[in-house]
Design an enzyme around this catalytic site. Structure first.
Site, PDB file in Angstrom:
ATOM      1  N   ASP A  52      -9.211   5.032  10.623  1.00  0.00           N
ATOM      2  CA  ASP A  52      -9.296   5.300   9.102  1.00  0.00           C
ATOM      3  C   ASP A  52      -8.712   6.706   8.470  1.00  0.00           C
ATOM      4  O   ASP A  52      -8.799   7.003   7.488  1.00  0.00           O
ATOM      5  CB  ASP A  52     -10.856   4.903   8.690  1.00  0.00           C
ATOM      6  CG  ASP A  52     -11.243   3.720   9.113  1.00  0.00           C
ATOM      7  OD1 ASP A  52     -10.356   2.791   8.799  1.00  0.00           O
ATOM      8  OD2 ASP A  52     -12.168   3.527   9.631  1.00  0.00           O
TER       9      ASP A  52
ATOM     10  N   TYR B  34       0.971  -1.207  -0.150  1.00  0.00           N
ATOM     11  CA  TYR B  34       0.024   0.077  -0.101  1.00  0.00           C
ATOM     12  C   TYR B  34       0.619   1.258   0.008  1.00  0.00           C
ATOM     13  O   TYR B  34       1.076   1.942   0.896  1.00  0.00           O
ATOM     14  CB  TYR B  34      -0.751   0.034   1.558  1.00  0.00           C
ATOM     15  CG  TYR B  34      -1.854   1.024   1.332  1.00  0.00           C
ATOM     16  CD1 TYR B  34      -3.001   1.085   0.362  1.00  0.00           C
ATOM     17  CD2 TYR B  34      -2.210   2.007   2.339  1.00  0.00           C
ATOM     18  CE1 TYR B  34      -3.945   2.157   0.316  1.00  0.00           C
ATOM     19  CE2 TYR B  34      -3.046   2.721   2.417  1.00  0.00           C
ATOM     20  CZ  TYR B  34      -4.186   2.838   1.615  1.00  0.00           C
ATOM     21  OH  TYR B  34      -4.951   3.775   1.443  1.00  0.00           O
TER      22      TYR B  34
ATOM     23  N   TRP C 217     -17.310   5.297   5.273  1.00  0.00           N
ATOM     24  CA  TRP C 217     -16.181   4.379   5.368  1.00  0.00           C
ATOM     25  C   TRP C 217     -15.380   4.862   6.527  1.00  0.00           C
ATOM     26  O   TRP C 217     -14.383   3.913   6.680  1.00  0.00           O
ATOM     27  CB  TRP C 217     -15.328   4.287   4.010  1.00  0.00           C
ATOM     28  CG  TRP C 217     -14.763   5.782   3.411  1.00  0.00           C
ATOM     29  CD1 TRP C 217     -15.671   6.512   2.552  1.00  0.00           C
ATOM     30  CD2 TRP C 217     -14.023   6.617   3.949  1.00  0.00           C
ATOM     31  NE1 TRP C 217     -14.851   7.756   2.480  1.00  0.00           N
ATOM     32  CE2 TRP C 217     -13.893   7.818   3.372  1.00  0.00           C
ATOM     33  CE3 TRP C 217     -12.887   6.285   4.767  1.00  0.00           C
ATOM     34  CZ2 TRP C 217     -12.833   8.938   3.523  1.00  0.00           C
ATOM     35  CZ3 TRP C 217     -11.760   7.395   5.215  1.00  0.00           C
ATOM     36  CH2 TRP C 217     -11.772   8.636   4.366  1.00  0.00           C
TER      37      TRP C 217
ATOM     38  N   SER D 193      -5.923   8.954   3.478  1.00  0.00           N
ATOM     39  CA  SER D 193      -4.871   8.105   3.480  1.00  0.00           C
ATOM     40  C   SER D 193      -3.900   8.415   2.269  1.00  0.00           C
ATOM     41  O   SER D 193      -3.143   7.616   1.655  1.00  0.00           O
ATOM     42  CB  SER D 193      -5.256   6.440   3.441  1.00  0.00           C
ATOM     43  OG  SER D 193      -5.748   6.083   4.349  1.00  0.00           O
TER      44      SER D 193
ATOM     45  N   ASP E 123      -8.200  -0.109  -2.847  1.00  0.00           N
ATOM     46  CA  ASP E 123      -9.040   0.948  -3.301  1.00  0.00           C
ATOM     47  C   ASP E 123      -8.282   1.498  -4.693  1.00  0.00           C
ATOM     48  O   ASP E 123      -9.037   2.072  -5.336  1.00  0.00           O
ATOM     49  CB  ASP E 123      -8.986   2.195  -2.343  1.00  0.00           C
ATOM     50  CG  ASP E 123      -9.474   1.904  -1.203  1.00  0.00           C
ATOM     51  OD1 ASP E 123     -10.193   0.979  -0.997  1.00  0.00           O
ATOM     52  OD2 ASP E 123      -9.502   3.041  -0.318  1.00  0.00           O
TER      53      ASP E 123
ATOM     54  N   ARG F  34      -1.652   7.972  -3.765  1.00  0.00           N
ATOM     55  CA  ARG F  34      -2.421   6.990  -3.048  1.00  0.00           C
ATOM     56  C   ARG F  34      -3.774   7.661  -2.557  1.00  0.00           C
ATOM     57  O   ARG F  34      -3.764   8.836  -1.986  1.00  0.00           O
ATOM     58  CB  ARG F  34      -1.611   6.474  -1.743  1.00  0.00           C
ATOM     59  CG  ARG F  34      -2.242   5.225  -1.269  1.00  0.00           C
ATOM     60  CD  ARG F  34      -1.562   4.602  -0.211  1.00  0.00           C
ATOM     61  NE  ARG F  34      -1.540   5.398   1.068  1.00  0.00           N
ATOM     62  CZ  ARG F  34      -0.854   5.134   2.081  1.00  0.00           C
ATOM     63  NH1 ARG F  34       0.013   4.312   1.976  1.00  0.00           N
ATOM     64  NH2 ARG F  34      -0.842   5.979   2.909  1.00  0.00           N
ATOM     65  N   ASP F  35      -4.660   7.101  -2.572  1.00  0.00           N
ATOM     66  CA  ASP F  35      -6.236   7.207  -2.097  1.00  0.00           C
ATOM     67  C   ASP F  35      -6.673   8.461  -2.784  1.00  0.00           C
ATOM     68  O   ASP F  35      -7.002   9.321  -2.313  1.00  0.00           O
ATOM     69  CB  ASP F  35      -5.915   7.661  -0.485  1.00  0.00           C
ATOM     70  CG  ASP F  35      -7.371   7.246   0.068  1.00  0.00           C
ATOM     71  OD1 ASP F  35      -8.245   6.653  -0.332  1.00  0.00           O
ATOM     72  OD2 ASP F  35      -7.515   7.908   1.315  1.00  0.00           O
TER      73      ASP F  35
HETATM   74  C1  BGC Z   1      -3.773   3.939   6.584  1.00  0.00           C
HETATM   75  C2  BGC Z   1      -2.445   3.127   6.697  1.00  0.00           C
HETATM   76  C3  BGC Z   1      -2.500   2.198   7.631  1.00  0.00           C
HETATM   77  C4  BGC Z   1      -3.673   1.355   7.321  1.00  0.00           C
HETATM   78  C5  BGC Z   1      -4.121   0.216   8.469  1.00  0.00           C
HETATM   79  C6  BGC Z   1      -4.933   2.990   6.232  1.00  0.00           C
HETATM   80  O1  BGC Z   1      -6.191   3.460   6.045  1.00  0.00           O
HETATM   81  O2  BGC Z   1      -3.693   4.906   5.510  1.00  0.00           O
HETATM   82  O3  BGC Z   1      -1.489   4.123   7.227  1.00  0.00           O
HETATM   83  O4  BGC Z   1      -1.256   1.550   7.739  1.00  0.00           O
HETATM   84  O5  BGC Z   1      -5.040   2.099   7.329  1.00  0.00           O
HETATM   85  O6  BGC Z   1      -4.356   0.765   9.709  1.00  0.00           O
END
Ligand code: BGC
Length: 396
Positions: free
Chosen positions: A351, A118, A317, A130, A169, A123-124
């Site tokens: 989250d 990830y 979410w 995130s 995602d 990202r996101d």
């Molecule tokens: C975050 C990550 C994290 C993961 C697990 C994601 O939403 O962006 O930084 O490692 O959740 O908690």
């Protein structure tokens, strides 16, 4: 993580669904190192069928610390048991690669290590909570300083079974959120990056599952085919790697497995979505994947889906308030399409922040049904964790 979905769904564990027994590995504080395999592991078939998921040290540490901060001794005892549950370790930054090896070293022959890849550039793209460390366009860094070093470590552990969830995602966002500028800008990098990851991580001891959103996302009638094609195209661009088993659904999500009627089946738009729970989603999406030319087994995140009826909208979410830990990880799902119920999101990690002044503040984390206050994504939220323990089904 989690973008905005064009629509959504949820369900629960009904009486018809026999809850599997928790994976017990003994109290975390006294855990002895399990014996590693003596020979190289070659995974084929369901990698979870004869293995339990390794309870990684990072999450176990968080949970042990959290349990010791609880004054109610009965709740503290329950909380401590969570430390023995096998969850996925998120490699969400290049720096995080540094903890991978000390965990892999510890994985027994009857276990499987579980990790999330990830760190895509941009990202996101459909949300803020995130957003990652790599900027759109920085695909060279993703390949050489993120994927390659991870591959180098995995190559040192051929005797260890490893399951990977690939880039939550990302491809689903390209299917449903391509109207957003950030997703448009990220598209090339996502496709190139995921294909590179699949190709590079295609080692015999690894099983890969590409993120496929959830029933309320790619499960809409109109999204099933484009969704399957979106994933399959990247899979094929990677050279159809043998070690891809299929998809991960409901990652960090809230949908129940087989609640019927589904949580959002009375919504005005419900007629457009037959994937009203994750079981239905997999039964609809899997054949589409197959005809698009991709392996179609699924793993489903049940980490936080014990309580239903909490979300105002299917697409909510962020840190849903009132949630509880769901069915424990198991490779016995009673469903030939589903390799395992897994805990991908480490319950207790946020989250997204509810601080409206933060750069990564996303309005979804300020919604009425989101738990507040909440810290930055991925960081620990003690109260939220305690709530998950109290509301767990089955209980601890
Ligand atoms: C975050 C990550 C994290 C993961 C697990 C994601 O939403 O962006 O930084 O490692 O959740 O908690």
């Amino acid at each position: 993580m989690k973008g905005i979905y064009t629509a959504l769904v949820a369900s629960a564990i009904t009486g018809a669904f026999a809850a599997p027994s928790p994976i017990e590995q003994g109290p975390i504080t006294a855990r002895a190192a399990a014996a590693a395999c003596a020979t190289p592991v070659t995974l084929s078939g369901n990698p979870f069928a004869s293995r339990t998921i390794y309870a990684n040290k990072e999450y176990s540490k968080e949970v042990v610390a959290a349990a010791s901060a609880i004054s109610d001794s009965s709740l503290a005892a329950k909380a401590l048991k969570v430390a023995d549950v096998g969850t996925f370790l998120w490699i969400d930054t290049m720096a995080r690669i540094s903890v991978v090896e000390e965990n892999l070293k510890d994985v027994g022959c009857n276990q499987i290590a579980a990790l999330v890849i990830y760190d895509l550039p941009g990202r996101d793209c459909a949300a803020k909570a995130s957003n990652g460390e790599l900027a759109v366009g920085d695909i060279a860094t993703y390949k050489s300083q993120y994927i390659d070093p991870i591959v180098a470590i995995f190559k040192k552990y051929p005797n260890t079974a490893i399951a990977l969830v690939i880039e939550p995602d990302s491809l689903p966002n390209l299917v449903t959120n391509s109207d957003k500028q950030a997703c448009k800008d990220s598209a090339t990098g996502y496709k190139d990056g995921v294909a590179y990851a699949l190709k590079s991580l295609n080692l015999p001891n690894i099983a890969m599952y590409i993120d496929a959103g959830h029933g309320g996302w790619l499960g809409w009638n109109d999204n099933l085919k484009p969704g399957a094609k979106g994933l399959a195209d990247v899979y094929k661009a990677a050279g159809s790697p043998k070690q891809v088993r299929g998809v991960a659904t409901n990652v960090a999500g809230w949908n129940a497995y087989d609640l019927s009627p589904g949580e959002f089946s009375k919504a005005t738009d419900a007629q457009w979505n037959k994937a009203q729970n994750e079981k239905l989603y997999v039964s609809l999406f899997s054949p589409e994947l197959k005809s698009a030319g991709m392996p179609s087994q699924a793993i489903i995140d049940t980490g936080r889906n014990a309580v239903t009826g909490l979300r105002k909208e299917w697409g909510d979410w962020c840190n849903v308030n009132g949630a509880g830990f769901g069915v424990r990880p198991t490779g016995s799902t009673g469903n030939t399409l589903v390799d395992a119920f897994v805990w991908v999101k480490p319950g207790g990690e946020s989250d997204g922040t509810s601080d409206t002044g933060a750069t990564r503040y996303d309005s979804y984390c300020g919604k009425e049904d989101a738990f507040k206050p909440a810290p930055e994504a991925g960081t620990w939220n003690q109260e939220y964790f305690e709530m998950l323990v109290k509301n767990a089904k089955p209980s601890f």
